[in-house]
Design an enzyme around this catalytic site. Structure first.
Site, PDB file in Angstrom:
ATOM      1  N   HIS A 114       0.884  28.029 -12.322  1.00 34.66           N
ATOM      2  CA  HIS A 114      -0.058  28.232 -13.420  1.00 34.66           C
ATOM      3  C   HIS A 114       0.226  27.228 -14.528  1.00 34.66           C
ATOM      4  CE1 HIS A 114      -1.375  32.001 -11.588  1.00 34.66           C
ATOM      5  NE2 HIS A 114      -0.098  32.236 -11.353  1.00 34.66           N
ATOM      6  N   LYS A 165      13.551  20.994  -6.987  1.00 30.93           N
ATOM      7  CA  LYS A 165      13.355  19.587  -6.656  1.00 30.93           C
ATOM      8  C   LYS A 165      13.608  19.385  -5.170  1.00 30.93           C
ATOM      9  CE  LYS A 165      14.750  17.849 -11.199  1.00 30.93           C
ATOM     10  NZ  LYS A 165      15.713  16.992 -11.940  1.00 30.93           N
ATOM     11  N   ARG A 182      27.355  18.983  -1.089  1.00 28.21           N
ATOM     12  CA  ARG A 182      28.027  17.983  -0.260  1.00 28.21           C
ATOM     13  C   ARG A 182      27.203  17.740   0.994  1.00 28.21           C
ATOM     14  NH1 ARG A 182      30.468  20.363   4.149  1.00 28.21           N
ATOM     15  NH2 ARG A 182      30.961  22.584   3.993  1.00 28.21           N
TER      16      ARG A 182
END
Length: 203
Positions: A114, A165, A182
């Site tokens: 939104h 992300k 890692r």
């Protein structure tokens, strides 16, 4: 341009537009029936996924309950995917899942978002961004994946992470916001838990 056209184009749109709702309601009704199936009704579960999902390969299994805004209509499953209970796929946009992905319990994958502008949000407007998860990834319990994120093949997303992300292939990533901890490597081929060794010769 209709609201459905705007939805498909990735623009801001009204998700309760009547044309959109007429298309969406039958999928939600079918999903309600799906969630009433018994655990042993594996054939009916498979039939639902094959009939409803945009794509569904062989050997996929979902522990109920399962939640999806469009019942899975915009979900693209590869083969041999396992989803534990309470998987939530906010599939207003498309969700692409590669072969042999595993979902822990209480995972949420969202494609709908939104606007931050309050006057637009007050009108109930939203937009969608597709999500993809590469083959053989493991999405652990309680993970939240937000719209537009892409997760690489073989990657493990640790429990409780919020993925905001893109995450590359072949890594362990965790946290809020999720970040790479890692690379996966030689130690992971020797130990399956802390100092517990993999007995390759017996597997």
């Amino acid at each position: 341009m209709t609201q459905l056209d705007r939805m498909k184009a990735g623009l801001l749109y009204d998700p309760v537009d009547e044309e959109i709702m007429r298309m969406q309601r039958p999928y939600l009704d079918a999903l309600a029936a799906f969630n009433r199936l018994d655990p042993s009704d594996t054939a009916q579960k498979s039939a639902y996924m094959e009939r409803t999902f945009a794509d569904c390969g062989e050997g996929c299994y979902i522990e109920l309950p399962f939640h999806a805004n469009w019942g899975g209509r915009h979900v693209h499953f590869g083969s041999f995917i396992y989803a534990n209970s309470n998987l939530t796929l906010v599939d207003d946009g498309h969700i692409y899942v590669g072969d042999r992905v595993m979902f822990g319990p209480n995972v949420t994958v969202a494609t709908a978002n939104h606007p931050l502008e309050p006057s637009l949000r007050a009108r109930g407007l939203q937009y969608n961004r597709d999500v993809s998860i590469g083959a053989n990834a493991w999405i652990c319990a309680g993970v939240v994946i937000v719209p537009g994120v892409h997760i690489g093949a073989n990657t493990v997303i640790g429990a409780g992470s919020v993925v905001t992300k893109d995450i590359p292939c072949d890594v362990l990533a965790a946290g809020n916001p999720c970040r790479v901890i890692r690379a996966l490597g030689e130690r992971d081929r020797e130990f399956y838990y802390k100092t517990d060794r993999i007995d390759w010769e017996n597997l």
